[in-house]
Design an enzyme around this catalytic site. Structure first.
Site, PDB file in Angstrom:
ATOM      1  CG  ASP A 343      -1.760   1.206   1.367  1.00  0.00           C
ATOM      2  OD1 ASP A 343      -2.665   1.376   0.535  1.00  0.00           O
ATOM      3  OD2 ASP A 343      -1.534   1.998   2.310  1.00  0.00           O
ATOM      4  CD  GLU A 379      -2.228   2.228  -3.382  1.00  0.00           C
ATOM      5  OE1 GLU A 379      -3.393   2.557  -3.652  1.00  0.00           O
ATOM      6  OE2 GLU A 379      -1.780   2.200  -2.219  1.00  0.00           O
TER       7      GLU A 379
END
Length: 702
Positions: A343, A379
């Site tokens: 993330d 990401e």
């Protein structure tokens, strides 16, 4: 209780069959107390006797799995210098393998008095804090081994442990919403039958439900608020007491592996749940604040934040980097997971201000003999300056391709965006990944994900409808590149419903026929809706859960996806390991790919810049695959034509001449998903009508 010196390594609580070694890093501490709790909650404090290489440690004989514990760290409290030790706060072990209980929000969890951030409070936080747990590290893995499914054969299914199973009628009620629920035969049978090869689980590290959400009657449903990087989240366990969640998680992984399905974890190493300078003291902040968090150089009471959560982990410090790498290795070696999706991964590359692909974090991952060998997915952005880094990660990484999502959404809603960009996205995004030696598998292609509209809502709403979140509809992305097909929200208009269903199939067909690695958001193939909410991070409710009962109405869509996934698995032309060149390949005089106009002629430069060019045919040459199989043999496949018509009118395509293929068979038609009523075959040079807003896939028969 007599404590032995023990060892400084490994960090955390390590049971060896006769007792447990405790080890905690803290450079800031002047004294560390280990706090043991019995079944009645009575606390016993024991000073860790040794400090070696900045690690406080000790060994307790006869302390066994199930023992609950925490730490109290003595040392300076001077926020202006970045030091926030406070022994009145019971702290979770950063290396805890399991956590018992949850936080009950109270002022005692904070190191200052509410209303006066410069004050200091010594209220005992133990009555309101969870405990770390000593775990039993032993588990019968049997013959479980890493599946090591090649990335070019991978199909990812992004899933939420609770949301996937909490309403599944075939799963026993007592394990719905848990790791055991995800491992239930009904769930595995569904995933296997669909054709996915990996589940990418939204955060399962122990996380915290924010106090602000609790006050509004909500929770941190997504889980991007980590407090324990080694502990499976206890809220997803059917028996979390005594560290049972560890055994349950391992059993889930083992069951998925037996079905040939890999497990990828969505991990959040960019920040923790302790927030900014006004946040609670739960673990890292009270142990060694400047080691674990990046502080503002000019005023160290404040936190450097490129995550939008109040803090960023200090990837410039050796201890934070060790924590991340130890955690990653633990999940691979002890929990047998197959990869990670990071993330806001750009935040991990900020040693200074800019995102740096040569940062120490990437060097450590690249040289690590364990972590470097699993699937690594970034990401590739954060919320800081210059944080959008799609295409900017090192060669051994793959990336969520946000440009793919945007381009495909624009194409099918009829936006006059760049056709050249759409062509690049469909063929693996060579413009992003080829220069540094990466291949199409570097692109994780997706149209929807947990963050944003579901696929159903993407074709049903022009605007977000997030009122249930209690933030005045200000949260969530406002520019969704969505199209409601004429009516906002649900409708009884049959024509609009037909168009929406076709658009769903267009998106999924494009995704599954593109080069790269496809990722499907859980429930999209079932018509899952969030009622227009594009930010369900706080909705642990029917808004976000998969409705398996209503999903029966989507059998056509589910079957369409299942057939396309099988077609993708059967035909290597859709899983190329190298980029197209546009040149003849192998023994074929035809190029490996060709872009044709609706009249069957090769597109010119001018065609790429006209709206009529949005209708086009892509020729994929099954004899132009440059790879060889595991035995060194040439890979041959059928050739295919993909006919795109995103316009709001039927279009007559002229199929290319006999050189490309003499007879073509319809393999998929988004206007006729069951291939029940429409034309089945067509010959070279003939006209083939493609309905409005439709993709047709033709396979060469000879």
């Amino acid at each position: 209780m007599h404590i032995w010196p023990g060892n400084p390594y490994p960090l955390g609580a390590t049971y060896d069959g006769g007792g447990t070694n405790f080890a905690l890093f803290s450079e800031a501490a002047t004294r560390v107390e280990l706090c043991l709790f019995d079944e009645d909650g009575k606390e016993t404090r024991i000073d860790l006797p040794e400090r070696e290489a900045l690690v406080w440690h000790g060994y307790l004989p006869r302390v066994v799995p199930g023992q609950r514990y925490g730490y109290r760290v003595h040392g300076p409290y001077d926020p202006s210098r970045g030091l926030r030790c406070n022994p009145s706060k019971l702290l979770l072990d950063p290396y805890a393998k399991a956590v018992d209980g949850n936080y009950r929000w109270d002022q005692a969890l904070f190191s200052y008095n509410f209303g006066d951030s410069g004050s200091f409070n010594d209220f005992d936080s133990a009555p309101f804090a969870p405990r770390s747990v000593v775990i039993n590290p032993y588990f019968d893995w049997g013959n479980d081994r890493p599946l090591k499914i090649p990335m070019y054969e991978t199909v990812i299914y992004e899933a939420h442990v609770k949301g996937m199973t909490i309403q599944h009628p075939e799963i026993p009620a007592d394990v719905r919403g848990t790791y055991s629920g995800l491992a239930h035969p009904a769930m595995i049978r569904y995933l296997k039958g669909l054709g996915v090869t990996a589940v990418e689980l939204m955060p399962v590290h122990q996380f915290v439900h924010d106090s602000g959400l609790i006050e509004r009657g909500l929770t941190n449903y997504w889980g991007y608020n980590t407090i324990g990087f080694f502990a499976p989240h206890n809220g997803y366990s059917s028996f979390p007491e005594g560290g049972g969640q560890v055994q349950e998680f391992k059993a889930m992984v083992k069951a998925l592996h037996q079905a040939g399905i890999e497990v990828i974890l969505d991990v959040v190493y960019n920040h923790t749940a302790e927030g900014n300078h006004l946040g609670p003291t739960l673990s890292f902040r009270g142990i060694d604040n400047p080691a674990y968090y990046r502080l503002v150089d000019e005023d160290k009471q404040y936190y450097y934040d490129t995550t939008g959560t109040g803090n960023s982990l200090n990837v410039r410090h050796h201890e934070s980097l060790r924590l991340i790498m130890d955690s990653l290795r633990y999940w691979v070696t002890e929990m047998h997971v197959d990869g990670f999706r990071f993330d806001l991964a750009a935040a991990l590359a900020r040693e200074f201000h800019e995102v740096d692909r040569l940062a120490a974090f990437f060097d450590l991952v690249n040289q690590d003999p364990v972590v470097s060998q699993v699937k690594l997915i970034a990401e590739p952005w954060d919320v800081g300056d210059g944080g959008y880094q799609v295409g900017g990660f090192p060669p051994n990484w793959t990336e969520w391709n946000g440009k793919y999502r945007d381009s495909v959404r624009d194409f099918w809603r009829g936006e006059p965006s760049s056709l050249g960009e759409f062509a690049s996205r469909f063929t693996g995004s060579s413009d992003l990944y080829q220069d540094d030696g990466r291949r199409p598998i570097a692109s994780i292609n997706f149209v929807t994900a947990h963050d944003g509209f579901t696929l159903h809502d993407l074709v049903s709403y022009n605007e977000k409808h997030n009122d249930a979140n209690g933030e005045g509809n200000r949260d969530g992305e406002s520019h969704n590149r969505s199209w409601n097909c004429g009516v906002e929200g649900e409708t009884d208009n049959a024509d609009i419903i037909v168009l929406r269903e076709r658009q769903k199939r267009n998106f999924l067909a494009t995704l599954l026929l593109s080069q790269g690695v496809p990722m499907i958001a859980h429930g999209d193939e079932l018509g899952r809706t969030q009622r227009g909410n594009n930010n369900v991070y706080c909705q642990d409710s029917e808004i976000s859960w998969v409705d398996w009962v209503d999903a029966r109405n989507e059998d056509v869509l589910t079957g369409f996806v299942r057939r396309l996934l099988k077609l993708r698995a059967d035909h290597p032309i859709f899983r190329r390991r190298r980029f197209f060149t546009g040149q003849p390949a192998g023994d074929s005089a035809l190029p490996d790919i060709a872009w044709l106009r609706r009249d069957g002629q090769v597109m010119t430069d001018a065609d790429w810049n006209t709206r009529s060019g949005m209708t086009m045919t892509v020729f994929l040459n099954g004899h132009g695959i440059p790879e060889r199989d595991a035995l060194g043999e040439e890979i041959r496949d059928d050739s295919f034509l993909v006919l795109f018509n995103p316009l709001d009118e039927d279009v007559a395509f002229t199929l290319p001449g006999r050189d490309y293929g003499r007879t073509w068979e319809v393999a998929a038609n988004t206007a006729d998903p069951l291939l029940a009523t429409r034309r089945k075959t067509a010959r070279a040079g003939t006209r083939f009508t493609v309905s409005r807003h439709t993709l047709v896939l033709l396979r060469c028969r000879y």
